[in-house]
Design a protein around this motif. Structure first.
Motif, PDB file in Angstrom:
ATOM      1  N   THR A 387       1.110  -0.883  -0.185  1.00 51.95           N
ATOM      2  CA  THR A 387      -0.036  -0.084   0.193  1.00 51.95           C
ATOM      3  C   THR A 387       1.090   1.671   0.236  1.00 51.95           C
ATOM      4  O   THR A 387       0.795   1.924  -0.829  1.00 51.95           O
ATOM      5  N   ALA A 388       2.052   1.767   1.062  1.00 58.36           N
ATOM      6  CA  ALA A 388       2.658   2.379   0.531  1.00 58.36           C
ATOM      7  C   ALA A 388       3.540   2.168  -0.488  1.00 58.36           C
ATOM      8  O   ALA A 388       3.553   3.976  -1.242  1.00 58.36           O
ATOM      9  N   CYS A 389       3.851   1.283  -1.040  1.00 57.24           N
ATOM     10  CA  CYS A 389       4.387   1.563  -2.776  1.00 57.24           C
ATOM     11  C   CYS A 389       3.543   2.125  -3.405  1.00 57.24           C
ATOM     12  O   CYS A 389       3.674   3.004  -4.509  1.00 57.24           O
ATOM     13  N   THR A 390       1.877   1.568  -3.181  1.00 59.34           N
ATOM     14  CA  THR A 390       1.071   2.200  -4.563  1.00 59.34           C
ATOM     15  C   THR A 390       0.708   3.817  -4.237  1.00 59.34           C
ATOM     16  O   THR A 390       0.865   4.498  -5.393  1.00 59.34           O
ATOM     17  N   HIS A 391       0.642   4.434  -2.946  1.00 61.02           N
ATOM     18  CA  HIS A 391       0.233   5.469  -2.464  1.00 61.02           C
ATOM     19  C   HIS A 391       1.150   6.224  -3.063  1.00 61.02           C
ATOM     20  O   HIS A 391       0.906   7.531  -3.200  1.00 61.02           O
ATOM     21  N   VAL A 392       2.917   6.182  -3.698  1.00 62.05           N
ATOM     22  CA  VAL A 392       3.872   7.216  -3.469  1.00 62.05           C
ATOM     23  C   VAL A 392       4.631   6.572  -5.370  1.00 62.05           C
ATOM     24  O   VAL A 392       5.575   7.461  -5.510  1.00 62.05           O
ATOM     25  N   GLY A 393       4.037   5.692  -5.716  1.00 65.84           N
ATOM     26  CA  GLY A 393       3.523   4.731  -7.461  1.00 65.84           C
ATOM     27  C   GLY A 393       5.651   4.235  -6.958  1.00 65.84           C
ATOM     28  O   GLY A 393       6.105   4.276  -8.696  1.00 65.84           O
ATOM     29  N   LEU A 394       6.145   3.366  -6.412  1.00 61.29           N
ATOM     30  CA  LEU A 394       7.273   3.228  -6.175  1.00 61.29           C
ATOM     31  C   LEU A 394       7.204   1.899  -6.708  1.00 61.29           C
ATOM     32  O   LEU A 394       7.010   0.654  -6.131  1.00 61.29           O
ATOM     33  N   VAL A 395       6.794   1.269  -7.678  1.00 58.33           N
ATOM     34  CA  VAL A 395       6.846   0.269  -8.700  1.00 58.33           C
ATOM     35  C   VAL A 395       7.396  -1.157  -8.073  1.00 58.33           C
ATOM     36  O   VAL A 395       7.554  -2.021  -7.455  1.00 58.33           O
ATOM     37  N   ASP A 396       8.989  -0.375  -8.695  1.00 56.02           N
ATOM     38  CA  ASP A 396       9.690  -1.699  -8.636  1.00 56.02           C
ATOM     39  C   ASP A 396      10.160  -2.029  -7.343  1.00 56.02           C
ATOM     40  O   ASP A 396      10.379  -2.885  -7.097  1.00 56.02           O
ATOM     41  N   LYS A 397      10.332  -1.222  -5.919  1.00 56.98           N
ATOM     42  CA  LYS A 397      10.277  -1.049  -5.046  1.00 56.98           C
ATOM     43  C   LYS A 397       9.289  -2.445  -5.120  1.00 56.98           C
ATOM     44  O   LYS A 397       9.086  -3.382  -3.030  1.00 56.98           O
ATOM     45  N   GLY A 398       7.602  -2.118  -4.932  1.00 58.62           N
ATOM     46  CA  GLY A 398       6.176  -3.179  -4.857  1.00 58.62           C
ATOM     47  C   GLY A 398       6.559  -4.681  -5.010  1.00 58.62           C
ATOM     48  O   GLY A 398       6.230  -5.278  -4.645  1.00 58.62           O
ATOM     49  N   LEU A 399       7.110  -4.294  -6.387  1.00 57.49           N
ATOM     50  CA  LEU A 399       7.165  -6.488  -6.914  1.00 57.49           C
ATOM     51  C   LEU A 399       8.698  -6.153  -6.134  1.00 57.49           C
ATOM     52  O   LEU A 399       8.656  -7.396  -6.308  1.00 57.49           O
ATOM     53  N   GLU A 400       9.075  -5.496  -5.345  1.00 50.39           N
ATOM     54  CA  GLU A 400      10.430  -6.200  -4.835  1.00 50.39           C
ATOM     55  C   GLU A 400       9.944  -6.518  -3.089  1.00 50.39           C
ATOM     56  O   GLU A 400      10.538  -8.161  -3.333  1.00 50.39           O
ATOM     57  N   TYR A 401       8.561  -5.956  -2.542  1.00 47.76           N
ATOM     58  CA  TYR A 401       8.374  -6.092  -1.105  1.00 47.76           C
ATOM     59  C   TYR A 401       7.410  -8.159  -1.972  1.00 47.76           C
ATOM     60  O   TYR A 401       7.350  -8.751  -0.606  1.00 47.76           O
ATOM     61  N   PHE A 402       6.840  -7.385  -3.067  1.00 44.34           N
ATOM     62  CA  PHE A 402       6.309  -9.004  -3.344  1.00 44.34           C
ATOM     63  C   PHE A 402       6.481 -10.115  -3.690  1.00 44.34           C
ATOM     64  O   PHE A 402       6.399 -11.634  -3.045  1.00 44.34           O
ATOM     65  N   ASP A 403       7.631  -9.751  -4.421  1.00 45.20           N
ATOM     66  CA  ASP A 403       8.395 -11.236  -4.520  1.00 45.20           C
ATOM     67  C   ASP A 403       9.688 -11.841  -3.103  1.00 45.20           C
ATOM     68  O   ASP A 403       9.440 -12.553  -3.359  1.00 45.20           O
ATOM     69  N   MET A 404       9.168 -10.465  -2.646  1.00 44.13           N
ATOM     70  CA  MET A 404       9.563 -10.888  -1.356  1.00 44.13           C
ATOM     71  C   MET A 404       9.749 -11.955  -0.181  1.00 44.13           C
ATOM     72  O   MET A 404       9.816 -12.822   0.742  1.00 44.13           O
ATOM     73  N   MET A 405       7.615 -11.573  -0.507  1.00 41.86           N
ATOM     74  CA  MET A 405       6.915 -12.509   0.151  1.00 41.86           C
ATOM     75  C   MET A 405       7.071 -13.974   0.482  1.00 41.86           C
ATOM     76  O   MET A 405       6.761 -14.397   1.641  1.00 41.86           O
ATOM     77  N   ASP A 406       6.929 -14.972  -0.812  1.00 42.97           N
ATOM     78  CA  ASP A 406       7.369 -15.786  -1.105  1.00 42.97           C
ATOM     79  C   ASP A 406       8.912 -16.902  -0.491  1.00 42.97           C
ATOM     80  O   ASP A 406       9.013 -17.797  -0.108  1.00 42.97           O
ATOM     81  N   LYS A 407       9.971 -16.196  -1.473  1.00 43.15           N
ATOM     82  CA  LYS A 407      10.599 -16.455  -1.452  1.00 43.15           C
ATOM     83  C   LYS A 407      11.843 -16.366   0.055  1.00 43.15           C
ATOM     84  O   LYS A 407      12.344 -17.045   0.341  1.00 43.15           O
ATOM     85  N   ARG A 408      11.187 -14.937   0.625  1.00 43.40           N
ATOM     86  CA  ARG A 408      12.121 -14.690   1.856  1.00 43.40           C
ATOM     87  C   ARG A 408      11.286 -15.333   2.812  1.00 43.40           C
ATOM     88  O   ARG A 408      12.042 -16.602   4.087  1.00 43.40           O
ATOM     89  N   TYR A 409       9.857 -15.189   3.001  1.00 45.18           N
ATOM     90  CA  TYR A 409       9.365 -15.676   3.944  1.00 45.18           C
ATOM     91  C   TYR A 409       7.836 -16.395   4.441  1.00 45.18           C
ATOM     92  O   TYR A 409       7.798 -17.098   5.159  1.00 45.18           O
ATOM     93  N   GLY A 410       8.274 -17.331   2.595  1.00 47.72           N
ATOM     94  CA  GLY A 410       6.899 -18.654   2.850  1.00 47.72           C
ATOM     95  C   GLY A 410       5.982 -17.927   3.129  1.00 47.72           C
ATOM     96  O   GLY A 410       5.172 -19.076   3.504  1.00 47.72           O
ATOM     97  N   ILE A 411       5.321 -16.473   2.841  1.00 47.10           N
ATOM     98  CA  ILE A 411       4.624 -16.311   3.040  1.00 47.10           C
ATOM     99  C   ILE A 411       3.592 -16.184   1.285  1.00 47.10           C
ATOM    100  O   ILE A 411       3.765 -15.284   0.594  1.00 47.10           O
TER     101      ILE A 411
END
Length: 650
Positions: A387-411
């Motif tokens: 949501t933080a990324c969406t509200h300021v338009g940080l697309v690449d940062k958002g994709l990084e967090y999205f990728d992190m969910m499963d790969k790093r934390y198994g979510i």
């Protein structure tokens, strides 16, 4: 000061023994100090310890309970162990209850457990829903010959109901030679837990003696089913009520999104002179958070401090969440800083609050601190980050967090996370990537996901893709009003007036209506509700006078209504009139006539703020020289001096 003198020590000790219920924690510290420095040989230290532990438990000071047990005694007897376990159990500290029970069993010099020991430990096992631990305790119950004890039997029955072993629980109840009202209450509660509310009601109606617990259990059961009418009928029929009864009904309203009713009932509880406890306040704070009732939330904060209530995990989280959802992120962080214990929910509240208020960098920094404190994030944490990324338009940062969910934390990302990423890509104009992501989702996309892409199509005028997206949405929800509105507006802008008219006719024939906009504002501890074109408020004339004044001043300031947002086929002046009475504008007008100059106006809206209201509120904030804070469906907008904190990116 007299308490500090050694010659008063015998009196202090006797004060502890006879008047424990009236002592404060300050008294207890002084008495404990004297008893430690100058122990009385005529009094068994175990007796002193039992009383000290009891006072600590009554004040919910569990940390000091452990200190008394570990440092005040060398050979605690069974009464001390039972007082210790009871203190933890009555304050819902299940883990420590079980820990000290196991420590008792493992110590060669510790006394053997008795029926009072087992009632506390079984309560803890039930609270944690630990089947294996509960079965182990059941074995010890049998070993020490306590299975026939009525209190232990009731506790065992309750345990097996709460861990889902309903057959064993029923068998234990049926085999009881003697039953008391607690036994029947346990059966009623167990049936409610197993989803057999009708059966529970049958037992309840047949009970010769009903306690406050009996009534409260049935109220809670009906509230969980959403049958608030039946829950309230039972509540009103109660011959007497205690704080638990009020909590059951207030929580029922809050959990069923009847927030105004929850606050209203809390007011009644105050009028009856009954002091709320932490459970009451958690429910009321939840209602305050959803309605934006900041004044009441602040009153609760002050109440907590004045009463010296410990800011435990649930109460602390509720208070921080209330401040965050009322747009007071600084106050939310202060509460967070005061909490002695924090969990993943605590951190996620602050991260999401920062995100909703547009403080993306702070949200990312808070996440990094969370990881440093070795708190594992959950799916809610990542919703806040996305949501933080969406509200300021940080697309690449958002994709990084999205990728992190499963790969790093198994979510495993849920459909809500995909929706957030689609929204992020769509707002940035990366519509092809957004559509590709939807088509590659491992879970079926819902209306919200497709709606996020439709929003991007609207912003970037990609009508071909937009028509395709609308078809997907209407396949999932044939009554989705936003899709019909979008198509009608697109057709109108393209000059396809017949298609636009047909679209409106389809809406009418299907009975499709837009979700009505609703806004709330709190003034003098009362929450006022407004709908578009609302004519029901007692101060109607003054509100509409202020609306007309604002329209006149806004026009002079260069405001031009966005009449293209009005779907109906009416003339321009009528469209302007329709826009002027949107719910948030009515709420702002009411706030202006009801508060003193310079007061911040806070509005909560159930839908996304429309473009016209966003532009209008910016101008109003400059004209009236006030800060106007609006919380819509997705974020906070802080309007001040003609500008918005979102920088028009929302």
């Amino acid at each position: 000061l007299a308490l500090l003198y050694p010659h008063n020590h015998p009196k202090l000790t006797h004060l502890l023994l006879r008047c424990a219920a009236q002592l404060t924690m300050r008294h207890l510290y002084q008495i404990q100090a004297q008893a430690t420095i100058n122990p009385l040989p005529s009094i068994d230290p175990n007796i002193i310890a039992v009383k000290l532990i009891g006072v600590c438990a009554d004040h919910a000071n569990i940390r000091h309970v452990a200190l008394v047990f570990n440092h005040f005694l060398t050979a605690p007897n069974i009464f001390v162990y039972n007082a210790l376990l009871k203190a933890f159990a009555q304050n819902n500290d299940w883990q420590h209850t079980i820990y000290y029970f196991n420590r008792q069993l493992g110590s060669p010099n510790a006394p053997a457990p008795d029926e009072y020991t087992f009632t506390s430990v079984l309560k803890a096992c039930a609270g944690l829903a630990q089947v294996t631990e509960g079965e182990k305790v059941h074995c010890f119950v049998a070993k020490y010959g306590c299975e026939g004890n009525l209190f232990v039997r009731n506790s065992l029955t309750d345990l097996y109901f709460k861990v889902g072993n309903f057959g064993i629980a029923q068998k234990l109840f049926d085999e009881m030679g003697v039953r008391d009202v607690v036994s029947w209450n346990t059966l009623v509660s167990g049936y409610c837990l197993s989803g057999q509310v009708d059966k529970a009601r049958w037992v309840f109606d047949g009970m010769a003696e009903k306690t406050l617990f009996s009534w409260s259990t049935m109220i809670t059961a009906y509230a969980k089913l959403g049958e608030l009418g039946e829950a309230r009928r039972l509540f009103d029929e109660m011959p007497e009520r205690n704080v638990v009864s009020w909590n059951a009904m207030i929580a029922g309203y809050a959990q069923n999104e009847k927030y105004a009713e929850a606050i209203g009932l809390f007011r009644q509880m105050q009028q009856y002179g009954l002091a709320p406890n932490d459970v009451t306040l958690v429910s009321v704070l939840s209602a305050c958070a959803h309605l934006g009732a900041l004044d009441l939330g602040k009153w609760i904060d002050k109440f907590i401090r004045q009463r010296g209530m410990e800011l435990g995990l649930f109460l602390g989280n509720a208070l921080a969440d209330m401040y965050a959802k009322c747009g007071c992120i600084a106050e939310a962080k202060l509460v967070f800083g005061k909490m002695h214990q924090r969990d993943v929910i605590s951190w996620s509240i602050i991260i999401t609050g920062l995100a909703m208020n547009g403080h993306a960098d702070e949200a990312f920094g808070c996440f990094n601190k969370m990881i440093e404190h070795e708190v594992k994030p959950n799916d809610i944490t990542f919703m806040g980050l996305l949501t933080a990324c969406t509200h300021v338009g940080l697309v690449d940062k958002g994709l990084e967090y999205f990728d992190m969910m499963d790969k790093r934390y198994g979510i495993f990302p849920k459909v809500e996370h995909y929706g957030c990423v689609v929204d992020l890509l769509s707002r940035a104009g990366r519509l092809v990537e957004a559509e590709d992501l939807i088509n590659s989702m491992p879970v079926k996309p819902n209306v919200i996901v497709w709606g996020a892409l439709l929003g991007g199509c609207r912003i970037y005028k990609d009508t071909k893709r937009g028509e395709r997206v609308v078809q997907h949405i209407l396949e999932l929800d044939s009554n989705h009003s936003g899709s019909y509105v979008y198509l009608a507006n697109v057709y109108t802008s393209m000059g396809r007036l017949d298609d636009a008219a047909n679209c409106r006719l389809r809406m009418r024939d299907k009975g499709v209506t837009k979700t009505p906009g609703c806004s709330w504002i709190e003034v003098d501890n009362i929450v006022h509700e407004f709908f578009m074109g609302d004519l029901s408020h007692p101060q109607l004339d003054k509100i509409y006078w202020m609306i007309n004044e604002l329209r006149r001043k806004m026009k002079l300031a260069g405001y031009k209504p966005k009449t293209d947002l009005v779907l109906h086929t009416i003339d321009e002046e009528e469209k302007e009139d329709a826009l002027s009475v949107h719910s948030e504008k009515l709420a702002i007008a009411f706030g202006l006539i009801s508060t003193s100059p310079g007061t911040t106006i806070r509005i909560v809206k159930n839908l996304r703020v429309c473009n016209d209201c966003h532009d209008a509120t910016k101008i109003i904030s400059k004209i009236v020289e006030r800060e106007i804070i609006v919380r819509d469906r997705s974020r906070f907008h802080h309007f001040k001096d003609g500008k918005c904190s979102c920088n028009d990116y929302w």
